[in-house]
Design an enzyme around this catalytic site. Structure first.
Site, mmCIF file in Angstrom:
data_model
loop_
_atom_site.group_PDB
_atom_site.id
_atom_site.type_symbol
_atom_site.label_atom_id
_atom_site.label_comp_id
_atom_site.label_asym_id
_atom_site.label_seq_id
_atom_site.Cartn_x
_atom_site.Cartn_y
_atom_site.Cartn_z
ATOM 1 N N GLY A 1 0.832 -1.205 0.000
ATOM 2 C CA GLY A 1 0.000 0.000 0.000
ATOM 3 C C GLY A 1 0.866 1.255 0.000
ATOM 4 O O GLY A 1 1.987 1.273 -0.498
ATOM 5 N N SER A 2 0.307 2.279 0.629
ATOM 6 C CA SER A 2 0.991 3.569 0.582
ATOM 7 C C SER A 2 2.311 3.604 1.345
ATOM 8 O O SER A 2 3.040 4.591 1.266
ATOM 9 C CB SER A 2 0.074 4.642 1.156
ATOM 10 N N THR A 3 2.621 2.554 2.115
ATOM 11 C CA THR A 3 3.879 2.585 2.864
ATOM 12 C C THR A 3 5.084 2.613 1.927
ATOM 13 O O THR A 3 6.187 2.896 2.355
ATOM 14 C CB THR A 3 4.009 1.376 3.808
#
Lengths: 691, 370
Positions: free
Chosen positions: A329-331
């Site tokens: 994801g956005s990590t």
């Protein structure tokens, strides 16, 4: 009557007498010769072959029994035991020495508070016993029970109390996946190693985790007891006893307090926390919850408990930190930003987010429907703007992003003392060509830059990524305290670029970004990080049109994963952390990834304060993991009993008995919950490209 | 003549001392075999020895002619009881070796061992001198031996049958039958062994096969021989010491007080004890053969030599079996193995030999006998 010889000798009395004398001497001589032969034969056996037969006689007479060696301790970085040996008191019956079996059993049942079905089991074993083989009465006795039996020994012939050692994990379930567990050797183990120690009663070897990886190191040298036995196996007396040599201990980089804290802080969620020391890559905590309790695994787990664990949708039997693969994801955005900087994109260049862009013939949305407006790199990371990354990534192409992803540890297989690890994927055009024989498309790049699509990561890799972003060094995770290792290579980013990233990640938490929940409670320590949400289902156009469904309205398996990676303090990183909550869906703020990560990091700076907060929270969750698991076990037992129709639903003590019955009869029955069979976390498979 | 009264010098002191030494040693070994207890074996064995010694001395006073006269009737009686045993066995089913007289178990095959010797000796004593090289000198003896041999063999008791045949044939040999008969028969038997083997019972075949290779079945039928050799071999030259035997005391040696008593002895007394015991037996046989050679009476000398050889067969077969030179056939060691019937038989033999000795000394009048 003509016979034998035609010319017959004339036989006289004297001649016959002479013949007799001669033949009697022959007979006497033969007897003497045979006598001499017998003496010779005896001399041959008893003198010439004496050594061989003495040896055989000794091996007849002497029975060697091995004493299992005590297993080496596993201690944390401060010397606190993570796994040690507990003295185990037990009582056996030697059938042959018992005078009055019935009275003895009754006396023991009363002394030890034995259950009626246990007493029946002992009676049955006693009847079947060969006479010399001990029959177990009870094990895991308290010292008081052991002492109570020991002082009454003169009145209890045939009762044999003894003490051994069993493996003990003080932190229980929170170290389950880290350390693994021990158990008796299997037939395959014995076939492979042919070590008689493996079939010695009471000997256990490492079955999983570090217990398995360092099994040889932890296993000591067996002691031996030589006893004189009769042909029927009765022990006459003990000859000599050589004590065992305990195994060597292992000092881990794990911080026992932190490990237990992280495990408990994961609350009721199915998740994992990994903490890495930014100075050298030492792994300080590797928690995967919920977990099995290695104590009960090491004693031999009951069928019922195993069934409960394997049916749990929170997959307590999987080590999520190493075997769980999730879309990051956005990590990944700070990593992508670092790649952008490396490719020459300035941190101040802005992209205007209007809520969606068209790539090819698909419309890609930002998580914020109305759009963020114009954003530079810092703002894009802080607000986790998807549009910024969609556009920028298209400018530099996938290969440069993939190269950076690999340098920060994604897709990397580490040399770890664990039996298995899943190391995920960093997709790039070559990989897709190889794997699917398809051309890389622009929307693949778009998906990958927000950590969806083919991209997969495990929690340990995510912690490594956080540590490498924080330090700019390719730190390698390590579990052995003071292990020698080469200086880490650089990630290849300049210090200026790293400062931009660290600053942006600080803004995520402390600058009004998406990770405000991770704000540190420790004065003077600022946490930097990046949140993430990984979708596990496709959101159709129709659904998007009618409004995306909230996680709370979805089935557990369809909820988003919640992720957080970060480090602290942000300006001089000391610790890096990764936290992934499976199907967390950001539904409960204090059980969400950012706050769990933040609290876990706070333990490193102020343990007392962190514990205080945890204990308050745990009251709301229904106690410690051990207490919750015990309750879960009890209700599972009752559910099983009801399902089998053994008991009517109510009444506690009846249900308890039924639970025993269920535990004794492991016959499989149809699972209570229909989704329990499908316990594989579905990350990659279900994810498709439209966030 | 000395001042010692004649009956005292005539009394067979030396031979009794020899027997006492052997039986005394046997009692000591049985005491150890019972883990240092005179019960249940040692005391009983000592009592039996006293009773049977008295019986042997009584027998030695009986005139020789009585034995000669009663040889055939006794043979007939024992043969009849062998038939009876076979009949009862046929009714009861399975192996039957004894008749229950109510107060004791009578095993007629045991008596046949000395009786066959006396009977064949009696036959050759009656045979005119000139007939010895004729057919007439052979077939009656073969019938006399063959009947009881066959009856015992089908019991089945290979050991006793062998001893009956061996005792009878020895007397035939001593009686002066042509040597080539024995050599020829020996060759014939050797070549017939494979055929005979196929007629044996399975368990007998097994014993023979395992004797040939005891290690092939160390826990099953070869167990006896293996453990016996371990007991003897581990004793060494000096033995492990009185009451120190582990093979016997820890029950590894089966039948340690009966057929394998020699192994029990050898484990504790070593080669020294074993050699001395064998020497004592050899002295006994030398006495028996000398009595035979000194005797002028045809029946007496054949009987004396034959009976001596019967005792010799006990000792030789048992020791060969214990040391792994012969299959396990269940022949006890005289005076050493616990058991009444074998001691009774051997003492009967000794008694008759003593009677012969006494008779021949009476005739020659000399006291020089040993």
């Amino acid at each position: 009557m003509k016979f034998l010889t035609p010319k017959r000798k004339i036989i006289t009395e004297a001649a016959q007498s002479f013949t007799f004398t001669r033949r009697a001497m022959v007979v006497g001589g033969l007897q003497g010769a045979i006598g001499a032969l017998l003496v010779g034969r005896m001399a041959w056996i008893s003198v010439a072959e004496n050594e061989k037969y003495s040896l055989l006689s000794e091996s007849n007479r002497v029975n060697l029994t091995l004493i299992p060696p005590r297993r080496g301790w596993i201690v944390d970085r401060n010397g606190r035991p993570l796994a040690n040996n507990r003295t185990d008191f037990r009582v056996d019956l030697i059938p042959q020495r018992i005078v009055d079996a019935e009275a003895t059993i009754r006396h023991l049942a009363q002394l030890l508070d034995l259950e009626p079905d246990e007493v029946d089991r002992i009676r049955e074993d006693l009847e079947k016993s060969a006479g010399f083989r001990p029959v177990q009465v009870a094990d895991k006795l308290t010292y008081d029970q052991y002492a109570a039996i020991s002082v009454r020994l003169p009145d209890l012939p045939g009762v044999a109390p003894s003490q051994g050692f069993s493996r003990h994990y003080p932190a229980g379930a929170t170290v389950g996946h880290l350390l693994g567990y021990v158990g008796a050797a299997t037939a395959e183990d014995y076939k492979a190693r042919k070590d008689p120690l493996l079939i010695t009663p009471g000997f256990k070897l490492g079955k999983d985790g570090l217990e398995k990886a360092f099994d040889r190191h932890l296993t000591g040298k067996a002691g031996a007891k030589r006893v004189e036995v009769t042909a029927r196996g009765k022990i006459v007396r003990e000859l000599t006893t050589r004590p065992d040599t305990p195994g060597k201990s292992i000092k881990l980089t794990i911080d026992a307090g932190l490990q237990e804290y992280a495990g408990r802080r994961l609350a009721t969620q199915s998740g994992s926390v990994v903490v890495i020391d930014c100075q050298n890559g030492d792994v300080l905590a590797l928690a995967s919850m919920p977990s099995f309790d290695p104590n009960s695994f090491s004693d031999g787990i009951s069928h019922l408990e195993y069934e409960m664990l394997s049916k749990d949708d929170h997959v307590p039997l999987r080590n999520k930190t190493l075997q769980g693969l999730y879309p990051p994801g956005s990590t990944v955005k700070p990593m992508v930003a670092l790649a952008l900087l490396e490719a020459g994109i300035g941190p101040q260049e802005t992209v205007s987010c209007g809520g969606a862009i068209r790539v090819g013939n698909t419309l890609f949305h930002c998580h914020k429907r109305r759009g963020h407006g114009p954003l530079n790199m810092r703002g894009a990371i802080a607000q986790s703007c998807d549009i910024y990354f969609y556009q920028m990534a298209q400018r530099i192409g996938m290969d440069r992003i993939a190269s950076m992803a690999r340098r920060v540890g994604m897709g990397q297989k580490f040399d770890l003392p664990f039996p298995s690890q899943s190391y995920g994927t960093v997709p790039d055009p070559a990989w897709k060509e190889r794997k699917y024989d398809q051309k890389w498309q622009v929307y693949d790049t778009v998906n990958a830059t927000i950590g969806q699509g083919y991209m997969l990561i495990n929690p340990l890799q995510m912690a490594v990524m956080a540590a490498r972003l924080a330090t700019g060094k390719q730190l390698m995770p390590n579990f052995i305290h003071n292990a020698r290792r080469p200086d880490p290579a650089t990630v290849g980013a300049t210090e200026e670029h790293l400062i931009v990233i660290r600053d942006a990640m600080n803004a995520v938490v402390n600058g009004g970004g998406t990770g405000g929940a991770a704000r540190s409670s420790i004065p003077g320590v600022m946490i930097a990080g990046k949140t993430g949400t990984a979708q596990v289902r496709r959101i159709t156009m129709a659904e998007r049109a009618g409004g995306v469904r909230g996680n709370s309205s979805l089935a557990f398996k369809l909820r988003d994963h919640a992720l957080f990676q970060g480090f602290a303090p942000f300006d001089n990183p000391r610790y890096a952390i990764a936290c992934i909550i499976e199907h967390g869906g950001h539904m409960i703020r204090n059980e969400d990834a950012p706050m769990i990560a933040s609290d876990t990091l706070s333990y490193l700076f102020d343990p007392a304060k962190a514990m205080e907060k945890l204990e308050t929270l745990e009251k709301g969750w229904g106690g410690t993991p051990a207490q919750r698991q015990a309750r879960q076990m009890a209700s599972f037992r009752i559910a099983k009993a009801i399902e089998k129709g053994d008991v009517p639903p109510p009444s506690d003590n009846v249900a308890d008995n039924a639970g025993n019955a269920a535990a004794l009869s492991p016959a499989p029955s149809p699972p209570a919950r229909d989704e329990s069979e499908d316990d594989a976390p579905p990350p990659g498979a279900n994810v498709t490209g439209a966030p | 003549m000395s001042i010692i009264p004649h009956p005292l010098t005539e009394f067979p002191w030396r031979i009794l001392a020899l027997l006492l030494a052997i039986a005394g040693f046997g009692t000591i070994v049985l005491y150890s075999a019972a883990s240092g207890n005179i019960f249940p074996w040692a005391a009983m064995q000592a009592v039996r020895f006293c009773i049977f010694s008295a019986m042997a001395l009584t027998l030695s006073r009986i005139p020789l002619e009585i034995f000669a006269r009663f040889a055939f009737p006794a043979y007939g009686a024992v043969l009849a009881s062998l038939f009876l045993v076979e009949l009862i066995g046929g009714v009861a089913g399975g192996s039957q070796r004894w008749i229950n007289l109510g107060f004791m178990q009578l095993q007629p095959s045991e008596f046949m061992k000395p009786i066959i010797v006396l009977t064949v000796a009696r036959f050759y004593a009656m045979l005119p001198v000139g007939e010895i090289r004729r057919w007439n000198a052979i077939w009656p003896a073969l019938v006399l031996i063959g009947l009881p041999w066959a009856l015992v063999l089908i019991q089945p008791d290979l050991g006793t049958a062998t001893m009956i045949a061996a005792g009878g044939v020895t007397v035939m040999f001593l009686a002066g039958l042509p040597l080539r008969l024995f050599i020829g028969t020996g060759l014939l038997v050797a070549s017939a062994i494979p055929i005979a083997f196929s007629f044996l019972h399975d368990y007998q075949k097994n014993r023979v096969l395992i004797f040939l290779d005891p290690e092939s079945d160390p826990l099953g039928a070869g167990y006896h021989i293996s453990q016996s050799k371990i007991a003897i071999g581990s004793g060494g030259f000096w033995g492990k010491g009185f009451l120190q035997g582990t093979q016997s005391h820890l029950d590894y040696l089966p039948e340690g007080h009966t057929d394998f008593v020699f192994a029990t002895m050898a484990e504790e007394w070593g080669l020294l004890g074993g050699a001395l015991l064998i020497l004592a037996f050899m002295l006994l046989f030398r006495w028996g053969i000398r009595v035979a050679m000194r005797s002028q009476d045809k029946f007496a000398r054949l009987a004396a030599a034959g009976l001596t050889t019967t005792i010799f067969f006990y000792v030789a077969i048992n020791l060969m079996m214990v040391m792994g030179l012969a299959p396990v056939v269940g022949i006890p060691l005289p005076f050493m193995s616990y058991g009444g019937s074998s001691m009774l038989t051997v003492m009967l033999c000794i008694g008759v030999i003593m009677a012969i000795d006494r008779a021949s000394k009476r005739r020659t009048g000399t006291g020089n006998w040993a």
